[in-house]
Design a protein around this motif. Structure first.
Motif, PDB file in Angstrom:
ATOM      1  N   ALA A  57      55.407  35.857  48.633  1.00 49.73           N
ATOM      2  CA  ALA A  57      54.564  36.750  47.242  1.00 49.73           C
ATOM      3  C   ALA A  57      53.673  35.728  46.741  1.00 49.73           C
ATOM      4  CB  ALA A  57      55.643  37.192  46.107  1.00 49.73           C
ATOM      5  N   THR A  58      53.890  34.273  46.830  1.00 50.30           N
ATOM      6  CA  THR A  58      52.992  33.456  46.235  1.00 50.30           C
ATOM      7  C   THR A  58      52.064  33.186  47.336  1.00 50.30           C
ATOM      8  OG1 THR A  58      54.525  31.570  47.092  1.00 50.30           O
ATOM      9  CG2 THR A  58      54.375  32.082  44.632  1.00 50.30           C
ATOM     10  N   PHE A  59      52.153  33.600  48.806  1.00 48.32           N
ATOM     11  CA  PHE A  59      51.276  33.163  49.828  1.00 48.32           C
ATOM     12  C   PHE A  59      50.025  34.276  49.512  1.00 48.32           C
ATOM     13  CE2 PHE A  59      49.327  34.331  53.843  1.00 48.32           C
ATOM     14  CZ  PHE A  59      49.092  33.286  54.330  1.00 48.32           C
ATOM     15  N   TYR A  60      50.440  35.406  49.172  1.00 49.79           N
ATOM     16  CA  TYR A  60      49.284  36.289  48.882  1.00 49.79           C
ATOM     17  C   TYR A  60      48.752  36.468  47.380  1.00 49.79           C
ATOM     18  CZ  TYR A  60      51.081  38.252  53.229  1.00 49.79           C
ATOM     19  OH  TYR A  60      51.383  38.595  54.576  1.00 49.79           O
ATOM     20  N   ASP A  61      47.328  36.722  47.371  1.00 52.34           N
ATOM     21  CA  ASP A  61      46.917  36.623  45.959  1.00 52.34           C
ATOM     22  C   ASP A  61      47.134  37.767  45.185  1.00 52.34           C
ATOM     23  OD1 ASP A  61      45.638  34.602  47.190  1.00 52.34           O
ATOM     24  OD2 ASP A  61      43.588  35.522  47.494  1.00 52.34           O
ATOM     25  N   LYS A  62      47.574  38.810  45.524  1.00 49.26           N
ATOM     26  CA  LYS A  62      47.728  39.896  44.702  1.00 49.26           C
ATOM     27  C   LYS A  62      48.866  40.282  43.752  1.00 49.26           C
ATOM     28  CE  LYS A  62      43.671  41.179  45.909  1.00 49.26           C
ATOM     29  NZ  LYS A  62      42.471  41.022  44.812  1.00 49.26           N
ATOM     30  N   PHE A  63      49.760  39.276  44.218  1.00 42.83           N
ATOM     31  CA  PHE A  63      51.231  39.465  43.281  1.00 42.83           C
ATOM     32  C   PHE A  63      50.987  38.381  42.228  1.00 42.83           C
ATOM     33  CE2 PHE A  63      52.686  40.196  47.721  1.00 42.83           C
ATOM     34  CZ  PHE A  63      53.023  41.850  47.545  1.00 42.83           C
ATOM     35  N   ARG A  64      51.648  38.999  41.104  1.00 44.35           N
ATOM     36  CA  ARG A  64      51.518  38.221  39.887  1.00 44.35           C
ATOM     37  C   ARG A  64      52.882  38.126  39.255  1.00 44.35           C
ATOM     38  NH1 ARG A  64      46.912  39.522  36.613  1.00 44.35           N
ATOM     39  NH2 ARG A  64      48.417  38.358  34.921  1.00 44.35           N
ATOM     40  N   PHE A  65      53.266  37.074  38.602  1.00 42.70           N
ATOM     41  CA  PHE A  65      54.462  36.830  38.199  1.00 42.70           C
ATOM     42  C   PHE A  65      54.740  36.760  36.730  1.00 42.70           C
ATOM     43  CE2 PHE A  65      53.883  34.917  42.131  1.00 42.70           C
ATOM     44  CZ  PHE A  65      54.835  35.495  43.052  1.00 42.70           C
ATOM     45  N   ILE A  66      53.648  37.179  36.051  1.00 45.85           N
ATOM     46  CA  ILE A  66      53.598  37.361  34.406  1.00 45.85           C
ATOM     47  C   ILE A  66      52.899  38.544  34.247  1.00 45.85           C
ATOM     48  CG2 ILE A  66      53.950  34.900  33.502  1.00 45.85           C
ATOM     49  CD1 ILE A  66      50.787  34.424  34.099  1.00 45.85           C
ATOM     50  N   PRO A  67      52.959  39.381  33.308  1.00 47.48           N
ATOM     51  CA  PRO A  67      52.252  40.559  33.000  1.00 47.48           C
ATOM     52  C   PRO A  67      50.882  40.279  32.618  1.00 47.48           C
ATOM     53  CG  PRO A  67      53.972  40.336  31.551  1.00 47.48           C
ATOM     54  CD  PRO A  67      54.063  39.036  32.251  1.00 47.48           C
ATOM     55  N   ALA A  68      50.102  41.261  33.346  1.00 49.72           N
ATOM     56  CA  ALA A  68      48.602  41.045  32.911  1.00 49.72           C
ATOM     57  C   ALA A  68      48.388  41.270  31.717  1.00 49.72           C
ATOM     58  CB  ALA A  68      47.738  42.084  33.975  1.00 49.72           C
ATOM     59  N   GLY A  69      47.107  40.728  31.198  1.00 44.87           N
ATOM     60  CA  GLY A  69      46.826  41.025  29.820  1.00 44.87           C
ATOM     61  C   GLY A  69      46.405  42.389  29.512  1.00 44.87           C
ATOM     62  N   LYS A  70      46.374  42.818  28.195  1.00 49.23           N
ATOM     63  CA  LYS A  70      45.896  44.164  27.677  1.00 49.23           C
ATOM     64  C   LYS A  70      44.729  44.240  28.079  1.00 49.23           C
ATOM     65  CE  LYS A  70      48.980  43.881  23.429  1.00 49.23           C
ATOM     66  NZ  LYS A  70      48.651  43.159  22.409  1.00 49.23           N
ATOM     67  N   ILE A  71      43.649  43.346  28.122  1.00 49.63           N
ATOM     68  CA  ILE A  71      42.365  43.510  28.875  1.00 49.63           C
ATOM     69  C   ILE A  71      42.294  42.693  30.007  1.00 49.63           C
ATOM     70  CG2 ILE A  71      39.853  43.178  28.244  1.00 49.63           C
ATOM     71  CD1 ILE A  71      41.101  44.766  26.302  1.00 49.63           C
ATOM     72  N   GLN A  72      42.169  43.413  31.012  1.00 54.96           N
ATOM     73  CA  GLN A  72      42.237  42.889  32.440  1.00 54.96           C
ATOM     74  C   GLN A  72      40.934  42.842  33.003  1.00 54.96           C
ATOM     75  OE1 GLN A  72      45.115  44.816  34.923  1.00 54.96           O
ATOM     76  NE2 GLN A  72      45.185  43.104  36.285  1.00 54.96           N
ATOM     77  N   ILE A  73      40.268  41.609  33.348  1.00 52.71           N
ATOM     78  CA  ILE A  73      38.733  41.682  33.738  1.00 52.71           C
ATOM     79  C   ILE A  73      38.845  41.265  35.226  1.00 52.71           C
ATOM     80  CG2 ILE A  73      36.484  40.561  33.385  1.00 52.71           C
ATOM     81  CD1 ILE A  73      37.401  40.093  30.368  1.00 52.71           C
ATOM     82  N   LYS A  74      38.033  41.878  35.986  1.00 52.34           N
ATOM     83  CA  LYS A  74      38.029  41.326  37.555  1.00 52.34           C
ATOM     84  C   LYS A  74      36.349  41.095  37.585  1.00 52.34           C
ATOM     85  CE  LYS A  74      41.707  43.938  39.356  1.00 52.34           C
ATOM     86  NZ  LYS A  74      42.200  45.213  40.131  1.00 52.34           N
ATOM     87  N   ILE A  75      36.300  39.900  38.287  1.00 50.99           N
ATOM     88  CA  ILE A  75      34.811  39.484  38.486  1.00 50.99           C
ATOM     89  C   ILE A  75      34.771  39.566  39.852  1.00 50.99           C
ATOM     90  CG2 ILE A  75      33.230  37.581  37.936  1.00 50.99           C
ATOM     91  CD1 ILE A  75      35.366  36.521  35.917  1.00 50.99           C
ATOM     92  N   CYS A  76      33.367  40.179  40.298  1.00 47.83           N
ATOM     93  CA  CYS A  76      33.045  40.198  41.659  1.00 47.83           C
ATOM     94  C   CYS A  76      32.329  38.729  42.027  1.00 47.83           C
ATOM     95  CB  CYS A  76      32.287  41.370  42.003  1.00 47.83           C
ATOM     96  SG  CYS A  76      31.828  41.261  43.680  1.00 47.83           S
ATOM     97  N   HIS A  77      32.989  38.061  43.022  1.00 49.43           N
ATOM     98  CA  HIS A  77      32.290  37.012  43.425  1.00 49.43           C
ATOM     99  C   HIS A  77      31.997  36.747  44.798  1.00 49.43           C
ATOM    100  CE1 HIS A  77      31.330  32.890  42.676  1.00 49.43           C
ATOM    101  NE2 HIS A  77      32.440  32.291  43.185  1.00 49.43           N
ATOM    102  N   GLY A  78      31.587  38.123  45.372  1.00 47.86           N
ATOM    103  CA  GLY A  78      31.001  38.236  46.659  1.00 47.86           C
ATOM    104  C   GLY A  78      29.768  37.705  46.648  1.00 47.86           C
ATOM    105  N   THR A  79      29.051  37.443  48.135  1.00 45.58           N
ATOM    106  CA  THR A  79      27.873  36.757  47.864  1.00 45.58           C
ATOM    107  C   THR A  79      26.879  37.352  47.321  1.00 45.58           C
ATOM    108  OG1 THR A  79      28.659  36.436  50.238  1.00 45.58           O
ATOM    109  CG2 THR A  79      26.306  35.784  49.644  1.00 45.58           C
TER     110      THR A  79
END
Ligand SMILES: Cc1cc2nc3c(=O)[nH]c(=O)nc-3n(C[C@H](O)[C@H](O)[C@H](O)COP(=O)(O)O)c2cc1C
Ligand code: SF4
Ligand code: SF4
Ligand code: FES
Lengths: 156, 644
Positions: A57-79
């Motif tokens: 699970a730690t090999f892959y980025d999408k798994f998390r082991f603590i709850p996400a925040g009430k406000i969850q922000i995703k930032i696009c960092h594509g080119t």
């Protein structure tokens, strides 16, 4: 939290190794993160040691082991978003919240994640706040945005 | 609905002759809404339009229709291509040509539709009209397909995108869909299908360019009791969105391509490995699979052909490298997504040790077309060794951007100057980056090269999967390369030393190049230059000894930037200058005493306390402390902070 862990696990009747990732994904989708209990139960069900599961699970980025925040922000960092200034947005969020991507603030209010290309390159930098898109975001808007969100949380 | 379904199955899918009866054609024309009796409004609904606000536009149109009690239909379609026209609305008034309107955000809906329905159109919003025989022309309005963005394209793979409702299997079938597949499973042998694809010369569109038909034959000719076809829809290159656009806009053709491919290699199981985060695409695809199953297109003994097929979607758990085929297989088997040494190739021993074909989304999209029109038709497109077309995600600093499809053999200049219409805001062109995080830069001297696997390769450029990023003079090449290197360093799976350590060392060197030396006399400049000199050696070791494509190609952006933009590297090292004013460490900020009001905003936000002053007096920045983060610059309401 909605569904009971056992109900999710039961869906994977055959309990094969290749069920591991879909099972973890489904648990995370349902509960928001992988709790210790979830990993132990999954291990018992699939006959895998918990270290094996953590290792995977730690090999892959999408798994998390603590709850996400009430406000969850995703930032696009594509080119494209990078060319339009996503780096300064990431820096600013880091400075405002004091956490790294994938972490959650101690009060449980915020978490953020960096993703690559959300498909709206023309309108970059793009971020999502709890799933809602914001385009042409500027770093200087963030303190205001975060303040507003804090207000919403506090008055929830 | 049930009637239409059995009609489509009996009179279209299972109809033995290639030409359908005119009665059937009439019904299909209705399903395609060719001559609607009432106005139809089409709205693009891919991610890129959602980001531009199309969900709100949709509700606004819906409201308009119901409030005005109009007999009009509203249909969501896929993505037509030009991202800067989003949200794109198309109105079809019965008897007239379709009209396209750009950037229709919710507040523009009412005036727009008022105008259209009362023949008073706002020219500013207009993108153009279609030119269809038998329909009335709108006078003085340009044709959409004469717009340079479209007239220089050859939309074959994207032919359906933006034209139909991606959630309607009926419409897909009415557009000729699934007929090739049904014909293949009922009348062709596995080998025959492989032969057709091999004859067409179709090459894998994910960049490598391996002959698809040959790959299929390898798998078909390997003895086994099970085989798999995997559609690689991972697409995680930063700045790539073609595959996702296809999934959102034309999921059924992809499914048909997968189904034909699975049949051709004798596989009963196909898997779509989709990028996490592409929820919109995944939902549409799942709905498409469900409705195809309802039509009996997948399942057991399909249309009494004896062929069984099951297609499932698997969500990728988040690692760039698991797009690599052997890593992808590991992931599907529930292991860490680390690449493996080849051979054995997946076509011999792939998923669960069985022969497995892995194909990219765009590759599979070509398959139904080749089956439908024949391999000769496909060969007539493109160049001798690279037949067909190529889809690109044109992004960055071009005036037009979006998903673009050109015939192979089209020059890079055509895409840049005609389709993308040059550089935005009158800036100068600097480079194009083809092929994502491990692609190389194309400079003005290479603009006349054409899109062709071999021609690009001879010039040391990889075709790449579809990224086409336009870069202008305002971009710092050193910083951009650092960005790519950081991305790749983070994504290296760490299995082999040259990749793991090499990407780390390269990033370290780049970071030192953009950092200000602590002390001018310490000889760090020389050290940094030495670092740059080591790069070539590191790059060649990585290229020769890394296990998978990630490590082998990781040095590409760096090496190609160093070759083409050496002066910028030297400026950073020796003159400590970033001409684009991007590199934090080399920027110096100061406060204009004339403008500063002493509001203290900057001082309170500076993360290193480099700003001093007395309230209501001009503040000043201590240069030695400043780390160049630019927060003060962003925050100052009086534009008193200057950057050099
Ligand atoms: C690090 C790495 C990442 C890759 N990511 C993708 C991807 O996201 N999508 C894709 O189709 N192929 C990707 N590939 C290529 C695949 O391994 C494989 O060659 C491809 O899916 C074959 O399809 P094609 O023959 O249709 O081109 C990647 C390769 C490497 C080395
Ligand atoms: S080259 Fe890099 S990504 Fe590929 S296997 Fe080696 S360490 Fe992993
Ligand atoms: S650029 Fe950043 S570190 Fe420098 S003075 Fe401004 S806020 Fe402080
Ligand atoms: S790079 Fe951010 S949306 Fe594409």
């Amino acid at each position: 939290m909605s569904t009971d862990l056992d109900t999710i696990i039961k869906k994977y009747k055959q309990g094969k190794r290749e069920d591991l990732i879909p099972l973890l994904q489904e648990i995370q989708e349902d509960q928001g993160f992988l709790s210790e209990e979830a990993i132990v139960k999954t291990g018992t069900f699939l006959g895998l040691s918990t270290t094996k599961i953590y290792g995977l699970a730690t090999f892959y980025d999408k798994f998390r082991f603590i709850p996400a925040g009430k406000i969850q922000i995703k930032i696009c960092h594509g080119t494209s978003c990078f060319l339009n200034g996503s780096q300064s947005i990431i820096n600013r969020i880091k400075e405002e919240t004091g956490i790294n991507p994938g972490q959650t603030t101690r009060d449980g209010n915020f978490s953020y994640e960096i993703v690559s290309c959300m498909g709206g390159c023309n309108n970059g930098p793009v971020i999502t706040v709890n799933g809602e898109f914001h385009s042409h975001v500027k770093a200087e808007q963030l303190p205001e945005l975060i303040k507003k969100l804090k207000y919403v949380i506090d008055n929830d | 609905m049930e009637d239409l379904k059995s009609f489509l199955i009996e009179k279209v899918l299972l109809f033995e002759s290639d030409t359908l009866s005119s009665d059937t054609e009439k019904v299909l024309g209705q399903v395609r809404r060719e001559k609607p009796a009432q106005p139809v409004v089409y709205l693009s609904s891919g991610t890129s339009s959602l980001i531009a606000g199309s969900a709100r536009t949709y509700s606004a149109i819906e409201n308009y229709i119901s409030e005005n009690a109009l007999e009009a239909k509203l249909i969501s379609v896929g993505c037509t291509g030009p991202a800067n026209f989003e949200p794109l609305v198309c109105v079809h008034i019965p008897g007239k040509n379709k009209l396209f309107f750009r950037n229709i955000t919710e507040e523009k809906v009412e005036p727009l539709l008022n105008g259209v329905f009362h023949n008073d159109i706002n020219e500013d919003d207009l993108a153009g009209q279609t030119g269809t025989k038998g329909f009335e022309l709108w006078p003085g309005i340009p044709f959409m397909d004469e717009h340079p963005f479209f007239s220089n394209q050859k939309r074959v793979v994207l032919g359906n995108c933006g034209c139909y409702d991606p959630e309607s299997i009926e419409e897909y079938i009415a557009r000729g869909g699934y007929r090739s597949y049904v014909k293949a499973i009922r009348h062709y042998t596995y080998d025959e299908v492989c032969d057709i694809i091999e004859k067409s010369g179709l090459r894998g569109r994910s960049g490598g360019g391996y002959l698809t038909g040959l790959k299929w034959k390898h798998a078909l000719n390997t003895n086994a009791n099970a085989r798999y076809l995997i559609c690689n829809a991972k697409e995680s290159d930063p700045g790539a969105f073609t595959d996702r656009t296809i999934l959102e806009s034309d999921p059924h053709r992809l499914l048909e391509g997968i189904a034909i491919g699975a049949y051709a290699i004798g596989a009963s199981n196909a898997i779509i490995f989709i990028r996490s985060g592409s929820d919109h695409a995944r939902n549409r695809l799942q709905r498409a699979i469900d409705s195809a199953r309802e039509f009996g297109l997948f399942g057991h003994d399909i249309f009494s052909s004896g062929y069984n097929l099951d297609i499932v979607i698997k969500k990728e758990p988040g690692a760039f490298v698991c797009g690599e085929e052997t890593a992808l297989i590991n992931t599907l088997e529930g292991k860490r997504g680390m690449p493996q040494l080849k051979p054995p190739y997946p076509t011999t021993a792939g998923l669960f040790g069985k022969p497995t074909v892995i194909n990219n989304v765009e590759t599979l999209m070509n398959v139904p077309l080749i089956m439908q029109n024949g391999p000769e038709w496909f060969r007539s497109l493109g160049t001798e060794n690279s037949p067909g077309t190529k889809v690109f995600a044109v992004a960055g600093k071009g005036r037009m951007s979006g998903v673009v499809e050109v015939e192979m053999g089209t020059s890079i200049r055509t895409i840049l100057e005609d389709i993308a219409d040059g550089i935005r805001e009158g800036k100068d062109f600097k480079a194009i980056q083809l092929g994502g995080a491990s692609g190389s830069f194309i400079t003005s001297e290479h603009l006349d090269l054409t899109i062709d696997f071999d021609e690009l390769r001879e010039n040391g450029i990889g075709m790449g999967a579809g990224g086409f990023v336009i870069i202008d003079e305002n971009t710092c090449m050193v910083d951009l390369v650092r960005y790519y290197m950081e991305f790749i360093r983070n994504e290296s799976c760490g299995k082999c030393i040259p990749c793991r350590e090499g990407t780390g060392r390269m990033l370290e060197i780049l970071e030192s190049v953009i950092r200000k030396p602590l002390n001018e006399e310490s000889g760090t400049t020389l050290e940094r230059f030495k670092g740059v000199m080591q790069l070539e050696t590191i790059a060649s070791v990585m290229k020769d000894t890394s296990l998978c494509g990630l490590g082998q190609t990781a040095p590409n952006p760096f090496m190609s930037a160093l070759k083409n933009f050496r002066d910028e590297f030297e400026e950073h090292i020796f003159d400590r200058k970033c001409r684009a004013n991007i590199c934090r460490g080399l920027r110096s900020f100061s406060i204009d005493v004339e403008k500063c009001t002493g509001c203290t905003a900057c001082a309170s936000k500076c993360p290193v306390n480099a700003i001093y002053g007395t309230r209501l007096q001009p503040f000043f920045i201590v240069e030695d402390k400043c780390i160049g983060c630019g927060i003060c610059f962003d925050i100052c309401k009086f534009s008193a902070i200057t950057v050099k």
